[in-house]
Write an enzyme that holds these catalytic residues in place. Structure first.
Site, PDB file in Angstrom:
ATOM      1  N   LYS A 196      11.385   1.815   0.561  1.00 38.77           N
ATOM      2  CA  LYS A 196      10.791   0.479   0.414  1.00 38.77           C
ATOM      3  C   LYS A 196      11.816  -0.580   0.808  1.00 38.77           C
ATOM      4  O   LYS A 196      12.880  -0.667   0.210  1.00 38.77           O
ATOM      5  CB  LYS A 196      10.360   0.261  -1.036  1.00 38.77           C
ATOM      6  CG  LYS A 196       9.312   1.270  -1.512  1.00 38.77           C
ATOM      7  CD  LYS A 196       8.960   1.084  -2.968  1.00 38.77           C
ATOM      8  CE  LYS A 196      10.089   1.401  -3.901  1.00 38.77           C
ATOM      9  NZ  LYS A 196       9.687   1.520  -5.315  1.00 38.77           N
TER      10      LYS A 196
ATOM     11  N   THR B 114       6.714 -11.221  -8.632  1.00 34.25           N
ATOM     12  CA  THR B 114       6.607  -9.886  -8.021  1.00 34.25           C
ATOM     13  C   THR B 114       6.972  -8.784  -9.015  1.00 34.25           C
ATOM     14  O   THR B 114       7.326  -7.682  -8.613  1.00 34.25           O
ATOM     15  CB  THR B 114       7.552  -9.784  -6.806  1.00 34.25           C
ATOM     16  OG1 THR B 114       8.885 -10.121  -7.263  1.00 34.25           O
ATOM     17  CG2 THR B 114       7.143 -10.687  -5.679  1.00 34.25           C
TER      18      THR B 114
ATOM     19  N   THR C  55       6.112  -4.505  -8.587  1.00 34.84           N
ATOM     20  CA  THR C  55       5.726  -4.080  -7.225  1.00 34.84           C
ATOM     21  C   THR C  55       5.881  -2.567  -7.019  1.00 34.84           C
ATOM     22  O   THR C  55       4.984  -1.910  -6.479  1.00 34.84           O
ATOM     23  CB  THR C  55       6.574  -4.798  -6.155  1.00 34.84           C
ATOM     24  OG1 THR C  55       7.941  -4.746  -6.554  1.00 34.84           O
ATOM     25  CG2 THR C  55       6.159  -6.232  -5.964  1.00 34.84           C
ATOM     26  N   GLY C  56       7.026  -2.034  -7.426  1.00 34.91           N
ATOM     27  CA  GLY C  56       7.308  -0.614  -7.157  1.00 34.91           C
ATOM     28  C   GLY C  56       6.378   0.306  -7.932  1.00 34.91           C
ATOM     29  O   GLY C  56       5.851   1.288  -7.382  1.00 34.91           O
ATOM     30  N   CYS C  57       6.139  -0.015  -9.211  1.00 34.87           N
ATOM     31  CA  CYS C  57       5.235   0.815 -10.035  1.00 34.87           C
ATOM     32  C   CYS C  57       3.825   0.774  -9.444  1.00 34.87           C
ATOM     33  O   CYS C  57       3.125   1.794  -9.369  1.00 34.87           O
ATOM     34  CB  CYS C  57       5.181   0.284 -11.462  1.00 34.87           C
ATOM     35  SG  CYS C  57       6.766   0.272 -12.306  1.00 34.87           S
TER      36      CYS C  57
HETATM   37  N1  LIG Z   1       7.662 -10.723  -1.192  1.00 37.53           N
HETATM   38  C1  LIG Z   1       6.999  -9.642  -0.750  1.00 37.53           C
HETATM   39  N2  LIG Z   1       5.954  -9.799   0.100  1.00 37.53           N
HETATM   40  C2  LIG Z   1       5.274  -8.712   0.550  1.00 37.53           C
HETATM   41  N3  LIG Z   1       5.588  -7.446   0.214  1.00 37.53           N
HETATM   42  C3  LIG Z   1       6.635  -7.232  -0.605  1.00 37.53           C
HETATM   43  C4  LIG Z   1       7.393  -8.318  -1.141  1.00 37.53           C
HETATM   44  N4  LIG Z   1       8.360  -7.802  -1.965  1.00 37.53           N
HETATM   45  C5  LIG Z   1       8.196  -6.473  -1.940  1.00 37.53           C
HETATM   46  N5  LIG Z   1       7.176  -6.098  -1.115  1.00 37.53           N
HETATM   47  C6  LIG Z   1       6.651  -4.756  -0.892  1.00 37.53           C
HETATM   48  O1  LIG Z   1       6.325  -4.241  -2.196  1.00 37.53           O
HETATM   49  C7  LIG Z   1       6.509  -2.837  -2.237  1.00 37.53           C
HETATM   50  C8  LIG Z   1       7.492  -2.493  -3.347  1.00 37.53           C
HETATM   51  O2  LIG Z   1       8.803  -2.703  -2.852  1.00 37.53           O
HETATM   52  P1  LIG Z   1      10.054  -3.174  -3.693  1.00 37.53           P
HETATM   53  O3  LIG Z   1       9.784  -4.523  -4.283  1.00 37.53           O
HETATM   54  O4  LIG Z   1      11.234  -3.037  -2.805  1.00 37.53           O
HETATM   55  O5  LIG Z   1      10.055  -2.093  -4.860  1.00 37.53           O
HETATM   56  P2  LIG Z   1      10.716  -2.118  -6.305  1.00 37.53           P
HETATM   57  O6  LIG Z   1       9.763  -2.850  -7.213  1.00 37.53           O
HETATM   58  O7  LIG Z   1      10.831  -0.672  -6.642  1.00 37.53           O
HETATM   59  O8  LIG Z   1      12.028  -2.819  -6.194  1.00 37.53           O
HETATM   60  C9  LIG Z   1       6.985  -2.453  -0.841  1.00 37.53           C
HETATM   61  O9  LIG Z   1       5.863  -2.097  -0.058  1.00 37.53           O
HETATM   62  C10 LIG Z   1       7.631  -3.746  -0.333  1.00 37.53           C
HETATM   63  O10 LIG Z   1       7.705  -3.797   1.082  1.00 37.53           O
HETATM   64  C1  LIG Z   2       8.882   0.368 -18.152  1.00 34.21           C
HETATM   65  C2  LIG Z   2       9.290  -0.052 -16.799  1.00 34.21           C
HETATM   66  N1  LIG Z   2       9.218   0.834 -15.784  1.00 34.21           N
HETATM   67  C3  LIG Z   2       9.591   0.466 -14.534  1.00 34.21           C
HETATM   68  C4  LIG Z   2      10.070  -0.808 -14.287  1.00 34.21           C
HETATM   69  C5  LIG Z   2      10.480  -1.212 -12.905  1.00 34.21           C
HETATM   70  O1  LIG Z   2       9.333  -1.623 -12.298  1.00 34.21           O
HETATM   71  P1  LIG Z   2       9.168  -2.127 -10.793  1.00 34.21           P
HETATM   72  O2  LIG Z   2       7.774  -1.893 -10.382  1.00 34.21           O
HETATM   73  O3  LIG Z   2      10.249  -1.563  -9.957  1.00 34.21           O
HETATM   74  O4  LIG Z   2       9.277  -3.670 -10.992  1.00 34.21           O
HETATM   75  P2  LIG Z   2      10.457  -4.632 -11.313  1.00 34.21           P
HETATM   76  O5  LIG Z   2      10.876  -4.441 -12.724  1.00 34.21           O
HETATM   77  O6  LIG Z   2      11.510  -4.288 -10.312  1.00 34.21           O
HETATM   78  O7  LIG Z   2       9.817  -5.951 -11.096  1.00 34.21           O
HETATM   79  C6  LIG Z   2      10.110  -1.706 -15.361  1.00 34.21           C
HETATM   80  N2  LIG Z   2      10.541  -2.966 -15.177  1.00 34.21           N
HETATM   81  N3  LIG Z   2       9.731  -1.297 -16.605  1.00 34.21           N
END
Ligand SMILES: Nc1ncnc2c1ncn2[C@@H]1O[C@H](COP(=O)(O)OP(=O)(O)O)[C@@H](O)[C@H]1O
Ligand SMILES: Cc1ncc(COP(=O)(O)OP(=O)(O)O)c(N)n1
Length: 262
Positions: free
Chosen positions: A175, A206, A209-211
């Site tokens: 990602k 945001t 997003t990852g979950c």
């Molecule tokens: N500002 C944004 N606009 C559009 N897509 C985004 C944005 N931020 C993250 N993404 C997308 O959201 C998904 C989760 O990515 P990311 O945020 O890197 O994960 P995580 O929450 O694990 O850090 C990916 O498909 C990434 O490309």
């Molecule tokens: C309980 C719990 N699990 C996972 C996360 C991380 O979530 P993610 O979707 O990567 O989002 P961000 O925390 O990075 O915004 C979490 N925060 N809590």
């Protein structure tokens, strides 16, 4: 009535409702599947950070998993926050013994920089959890933590993917959400490669997003899609959820899991 496809999340609870189990179950509902949960840890969490977390005992995680899988059955499993080496190893063994595709989100640190995984668990993620994954979905911080590969631009995504694939998942989705410019992710199994590109939404809300992306992939797999089809559909869903992310509390609000219903 026919039952919807069944998807199981094995993850931590986010009391603020934006990430973790809560994000996973909302995503599963939004994508037309029946979501079920194995809670691994309980976090006290809100829009400004993680104030604390408490792991569940290994026996409690194993018992929840068996209750769901042995009676109801699952068509896909998603893993998220696993907190400790003991939980990582238990969950890796459980998913390796389950006849369903698994999406492994190797959650390390939250968006606010709060650690959700003990440093002592990293070796178990590499040696036990990643080899059990149908698809692994690390972000760039997790790639660096697990492989030592630092990516600062789109050009480095392929190198990151190779480094993660070396630990044995069938597919990896790197990602690129933390880079600048378009939100670009790379999906590959080492022979086939797909670049997923979406416009970056200039929205600070945001959280989750990852979950959301990982549980959307699991939902699409449970519906019978191939890995590339599932990842493309999930990317479209998470992009819409990010576009509609909303303010809650004093910090980073959640993505909107219900955006398609509004
Ligand atoms: N500002 C944004 N606009 C559009 N897509 C985004 C944005 N931020 C993250 N993404 C997308 O959201 C998904 C989760 O990515 P990311 O945020 O890197 O994960 P995580 O929450 O694990 O850090 C990916 O498909 C990434 O490309
Ligand atoms: C309980 C719990 N699990 C996972 C996360 C991380 O979530 P993610 O979707 O990567 O989002 P961000 O925390 O990075 O915004 C979490 N925060 N809590």
């Amino acid at each position: 009535m026919t039952a919807p496809p069944r998807v199981l999340t094995v993850a931590g609870s986010d009391s603020g409702g934006g990430a973790g189990i809560q994000a996973d179950l909302k995503t599963m509902l939004a994508l037309g599947t029946h979501g079920m949960s194995v809670v691994t840890a309980v976090t006290a969490q809100n829009s400004v950070g993680v104030q604390g977390f408490w792991e569940l005992p290994v026996e409690a995680v194993r018992a929840q998993y068996r209750s769901v899988v042995d009676d109801i059955g699952v068509q896909a499993v998603k893993t998220g926050m696993l907190a400790s080496a003991a939980l990582v190893e238990t969950v890796a063994e459980l998913i390796a013994g389950t006849d369903a595709p698994s999406v492994v989100d190797p959650v390390g640190v939250s968006k606010h920089g709060d650690s959700l995984l003990a440093a002592s668990a990293l070796d178990s993620v590499r040696s036990k959890l990643l080899p059990a994954a149908t698809v692994a979905t690390p972000n760039l911080d997790e790639v660096a933590q697990l492989t030592g590969v630092e990516v600062t631009s789109e050009d480095g995504l392929r190198r990151a993917a190779d480094a993660v694939l070396a630990y044995g998942p069938q597919w990896v989705l790197i990602k690129g959400g933390h880079l600048r410019g378009d939100a670009v992710d790379l999906l590959t199994d080492g022979s086939e490669e797909h670049v997923l590109r979406a416009p970056r939404h200039d929205n600070r809300h945001t959280h989750g997003t990852g979950c959301t992306l990982a549980s959307a992939i699991a939902s699409q797999l449970a519906k019978g899609q191939s890995v590339p089809e599932a990842v493309m559909a999930a990317k479209e869903y998470v992009t819409g959820a990010i576009a509609e992310g909303f303010a809650l509390g004093g910090g980073i609000g959640p993505v909107d899991h219900g955006w398609r219903f509004r």
